[in-house]
Design an enzyme around this catalytic site. Sequence first.
Site, PDB file in Angstrom:
ATOM      1  N   ASP A 183       0.866  -1.173   0.000  1.00 51.07           N
ATOM      2  CA  ASP A 183       0.000   0.000   0.000  1.00 51.07           C
ATOM      3  C   ASP A 183       0.906   1.228   0.000  1.00 51.07           C
ATOM      4  O   ASP A 183       2.111   1.150   0.258  1.00 51.07           O
ATOM      5  CB  ASP A 183      -0.981  -0.014   1.179  1.00 51.07           C
ATOM      6  CG  ASP A 183      -2.190   0.884   0.892  1.00 51.07           C
ATOM      7  OD1 ASP A 183      -2.110   1.734  -0.018  1.00 51.07           O
ATOM      8  OD2 ASP A 183      -3.226   0.751   1.581  1.00 51.07           O
TER       9      ASP A 183
HETATM   10  C1  BGC Z   1      -5.004   3.254  -0.203  1.00 47.80           C
HETATM   11  C2  BGC Z   1      -5.101   2.269  -1.345  1.00 47.80           C
HETATM   12  C3  BGC Z   1      -4.931   2.991  -2.658  1.00 47.80           C
HETATM   13  C4  BGC Z   1      -3.621   3.746  -2.656  1.00 47.80           C
HETATM   14  C5  BGC Z   1      -3.380   4.524  -3.924  1.00 47.80           C
HETATM   15  C6  BGC Z   1      -3.733   4.056  -0.288  1.00 47.80           C
HETATM   16  O1  BGC Z   1      -3.700   5.032   0.705  1.00 47.80           O
HETATM   17  O2  BGC Z   1      -5.065   2.565   1.031  1.00 47.80           O
HETATM   18  O3  BGC Z   1      -6.338   1.609  -1.323  1.00 47.80           O
HETATM   19  O4  BGC Z   1      -4.985   2.084  -3.716  1.00 47.80           O
HETATM   20  O5  BGC Z   1      -3.610   4.655  -1.559  1.00 47.80           O
HETATM   21  O6  BGC Z   1      -4.299   5.552  -4.036  1.00 47.80           O
END
Ligand code: BGC
Length: 733
Positions: free
Chosen positions: A303
């Site tokens: 993530d």
């Molecule tokens: C979120 C993800 C997301 C990523 C990119 C993260 O903070 O938890 O779900 O895909 O950001 O936007």
Amino acid sequence: MRACGDHVARGFWYEAGMRTTIALATLVLLGCDGGPDAGTDAGPVDGGVDAGRTYVPEPFEPTDATRAYCPADDDAIEARITALLGRLSAEEKIALMHGAGTAVVDGSWRVDGNEAHGIPGLNMLDGPRGLSRFSGYRGTAFPVAMMRGASWDPELERRVGAAMARELRSVGADVLLAPTINVLRHPRWGRAQETYSEDVHHLGAMGVAMIQGIQSEGVLASAKHYAANSIENTRHEVDVVVDERTLREIYLPHFRRAVQEAHVASIMSAYNQVNGLYCDLSEHLLRDILKDEWGFAGFVESDWIRGTHGDAASVLAGLDIEMPSPIHFRFLRRALANGDLTERDLDASVRRILRAQLCYGLDTRARVLDDPSQRETAAHLALAREAATRGIVLLRNEGGLLPLGPSARVVVLGRAADVGNIGDTGSSSVTPTRVVTALEGITAQAAAVTHVAGASLSAADADAVRAADAVIVVTGLLAADEGERDVGAGDRAGLALFDEEIALIEAAAALSANVVVVLEGGSALLVEGWGERVAAILHAFYPGAEGGHAIADVLFGVHAPSGRLPFSVPRREADLPPFDNTSPRVTYGYFHGYRHLAREGVAPRYPFGFGLTYTTFAYGELTLEAAVIEPSGTLRARVEVTNTGAVRARETVQLYVAAVGSRVERAPADLRAFAQVELAPGETRAVELAVPAADLAFYDVTAGAFEVERIAYEARVGPHAAEAASTASFRVE
Ligand code: BGC
């Protein structure tokens, strides 16, 4: 080296405070290039890892899992990857294992390829509500995933996934960061709207469908967030303590299905810790379970920004790509030189990254950078409307007030009536060209509409309310009330409506017997206190760009409602397990949602699976093809359903199974299958449901394996978790 100014000029930056801070800090840390050469710590500590290079990669034999993963000619691709692993330097391999920078550039987050070696790289964008606003482009705002979960229709979800993938490809992206398949453990979770369900089986079915839809368009899906991620406010640090049985039976099965049934291209690891280890450092989750046990053949990416916690340690645990920039993986060269990591370790990750790119043909297809003809098309908007219509759940309809007739004169009230209420401002948010509000949708179908803004009624408003055929209060939550942490509102403060809105409903109910409350929000909202004073209640979630039309379609009976709750609505929050979004450690138990309520003997206000429509259904006897099945067999059940009313409508037939006399504690019953049937008035049809016996297994911690117990079971079929229309017993022998 790419210039810093270049990134800023072309990039689309995260807007919210925390992300901007981290993004700037990252750029400072890396130099503006963001690549592994940028910092002084990143370089080799001795003569260089590639000095005097004679490298022969390990031969690789394709497996059933790699063949199933690859829509193309897998064996030839594996041979090509082996050749590439021999030609690429260790440094070039590391360069394939991280994002190119924190900013979105040319519409997506980039993981660089290697042009000289014909490696295309990856271009990532969120999901799961549509084309991410981070792309800088407008796209179709589909209803949020929880609303699509309420459709209980995987086939519809497959079409939504495919449409989203087409929009994503039209801006040059090839990895869709969706679906979110985290269990809705508690309705206060800020990202409840992004997932499908509190139930493991239902969640798995919808997630598999979305992955299949996305990948049918040649786009790589990324199931997230692995694992046990369902609190926002402490998401970056919370340690989720969960026993192995609960982990295996409640928090992982839908990820296994994503891998084994849908052959998902990638998995995103979660921010949080599980049993004392951050997910990207958890060898147990990533390597042992996901890769070795389930045979996952794709790549794991972290993530964003704060989702990676190690360099060699993360790679050894099973993390393949750090996103969106190499805060930690810039040290991999040093780890190689130190001997903390071998080139074989890199190869294991790089093989997965290359497999994903080559199996999906990213090297042979032209990357279309901007094709507006694929975005917000008439077909996609119609699909958004269909999905919203199918997700609306009718919770109450006293005296059959709904559907309203076309000559109805209505008053519209409530904080969400005149708002494009399409969900949170987090990573899943989408910027559509236009949102049809509830007020606009109702106005398009009612004979006359009076809109009262604000939460109080003047004397003239009160007269209008008294005179109206129906008073529609569109209320609930807005983006400011729940969402992703850092870029949205975080977790909900409670499950009730705001006091002013309750007061408004009660004021309207004191003047009119025909009050309809349309609730918006990602998951359960309490109705205690006011619910019995109104004639009708609908849950309309965040219904997307066409949501206002969908709400009106249901209110005016263009479509009979067919949504069913993908969560339980309790009478009070205290009926659910606690939601703790402040402690550094929390424990996730085996029971939540309807399984918890049934075990405690507490009646929900509205059960999991519940939803009314404009007709009634009668169930016949549940019959089983065989009363005894083998542990490797499948239970086949059949029930006839009759539409006993006067309106064509769709019923969702749900099969729950209780394990009678199990040697471990089970839930009173678990959802194991569901199917839909659309019936004309008076029509009867047989519905068939199948449950593989393997799905009845519990995880035996001592044996370290699932066991299908040879005991008696009871199958219950009915319209929701709290009502068995017919039951039948069977045994596994
Ligand atoms: C979120 C993800 C997301 C990523 C990119 C993260 O903070 O938890 O779900 O895909 O950001 O936007």
